[in-house]
Design an enzyme around this catalytic site. Structure first.
Site, PDB file in Angstrom:
ATOM      1  N   SER A  72       0.798  -1.235   0.000  1.00 30.33           N
ATOM      2  CA  SER A  72       0.000   0.000   0.000  1.00 30.33           C
ATOM      3  C   SER A  72       0.825   1.277   0.000  1.00 30.33           C
ATOM      4  O   SER A  72       0.265   2.366  -0.126  1.00 30.33           O
ATOM      5  CB  SER A  72      -0.970   0.010   1.185  1.00 30.33           C
ATOM      6  OG  SER A  72      -2.072  -0.826   0.907  1.00 30.33           O
ATOM      7  N   SER A 120      -6.356   3.278   3.869  1.00 32.18           N
ATOM      8  CA  SER A 120      -5.697   2.286   3.016  1.00 32.18           C
ATOM      9  C   SER A 120      -6.712   1.398   2.304  1.00 32.18           C
ATOM     10  O   SER A 120      -6.590   0.177   2.284  1.00 32.18           O
ATOM     11  CB  SER A 120      -4.719   1.429   3.837  1.00 32.18           C
ATOM     12  OG  SER A 120      -3.679   0.954   3.012  1.00 32.18           O
ATOM     13  N   THR A 212       1.583   3.394   5.413  1.00 33.74           N
ATOM     14  CA  THR A 212       1.940   2.021   5.739  1.00 33.74           C
ATOM     15  C   THR A 212       1.697   1.122   4.530  1.00 33.74           C
ATOM     16  O   THR A 212       1.039   1.503   3.570  1.00 33.74           O
ATOM     17  CB  THR A 212       1.098   1.491   6.917  1.00 33.74           C
ATOM     18  OG1 THR A 212      -0.292   1.637   6.582  1.00 33.74           O
ATOM     19  CG2 THR A 212       1.403   2.236   8.196  1.00 33.74           C
TER      20      THR A 212
END
Length: 271
Positions: A72, A120, A212
């Site tokens: 991601s 995300s 992240t």
């Protein structure tokens, strides 16, 4: 130290410094970074770059050179390209939910580009990648020197999650630095939107931005946290890449990726 040993050591230092473009590698915080990773049951590398001193700090420089799926963290260039092509107009552009069941409840609603980035939302960015298309994706990645992405028509919405695409911690930081220092060939409006999208925390002392990532490519879970810190008109870049020490003990993995970087920055007295 003998004269011969001194000359040899100096030659090695000059060679390493030359190969790194004048940048230095220091392991001053190796013990601290190793201990931090251990605290979160992680094996891997913390890499922090201080451009003011042109110095990299890490517990494991060899790990930092290794390539892994971007997972991601690829939402960073994906969002930039979406803004550059006009598929997304700004950080507040809406990505509509199609009503289908998703892995997380937080993804099951209409989301702004910034919210999708922060949450995300994988399906959101898969949709964006399909709209960008293979040809434009390749063109922009080449333009950005975001190398080693294996993009095909068949994998346009998954090449960053599985397969042959790869990136290292050093490359992550290089891309982030070029973005933040206006060396990427992008519009000012894109950059301003991305700065809003990126931001995780801002207080009276510092601003921290990042993304992240988490991939599972047949054998191992692999985690990222990449980004930059702005403090006292100075910038610092970071990239963590790590795997769980024990695949059966994943409790600390998700939060540990981010917390390890916060702890490392504290160890360096940057926050």
């Amino acid at each position: 130290m003998s004269r011969l040993l001194l000359l040899f050591s100096l030659a090695v230092f000059i060679s390493c410094d030359s190969e790194s473009g004048g940048k230095a590698y220091h392991d001053d915080y190796k013990t601290a970074f190793d201990t931090i990773l251990d605290n979160y049951d992680l094996s891997g590398s913390v890499l922090i770059y201080d451009p003011q001193q042109q110095t990299y700090y890490s517990n494991d420089f060899e790990w930092s050179k290794r390539d892994f799926l971007p997972a991601s963290t690829f939402k960073i260039p994906n969002a930039i390209i979406a803004l550059e092509t006009g598929i997304m107009k700004s950080d507040t552009s809406i990505i509509k939910w199609d009503g289908k069941k998703r892995d997380f409840e937080s993804w099951e609603k209409d989301l702004t580009l910034r919210d999708a980035f922060q949450a995300s939302c994988v399906p959101c960015f898969q949709e964006i990648a399909r709209k960008i298309g293979t040809a434009s994706m390749k063109t922009y990645l080449n333009k950005f020197h975001y190398n080693d992405m294996d993009v095909t028509t068949e994998n346009i919405d998954s090449f960053w999650l599985k397969g042959k695409s790869h990136i290292s911690s050093f490359e992550q930081i290089d891309f982030l630095e070029r973005f933040l220092t206006k060396k990427l060939p992008i519009l000012n409006t894109t950059r301003e939107s991305m700065l809003k999208i990126f931001k995780i925390e801002e207080n009276q002392t510092y601003k921290l931005s990042g993304k992240t990532g988490w991939s599972y490519n047949e054998t191992n879970n692999n985690g990222w946290f990449v980004g930059f810190l702005e403090k006292d008109h100075k910038k610092y870049y970071f990239s963590l890449n790590a795997i769980p020490k024990d695949a059966n003990k994943m409790e600390k993995f998700a939060d540990g990726r981010k917390q390890a970087i916060y702890d490392a920055l504290r160890a360096m007295k940057l926050i």
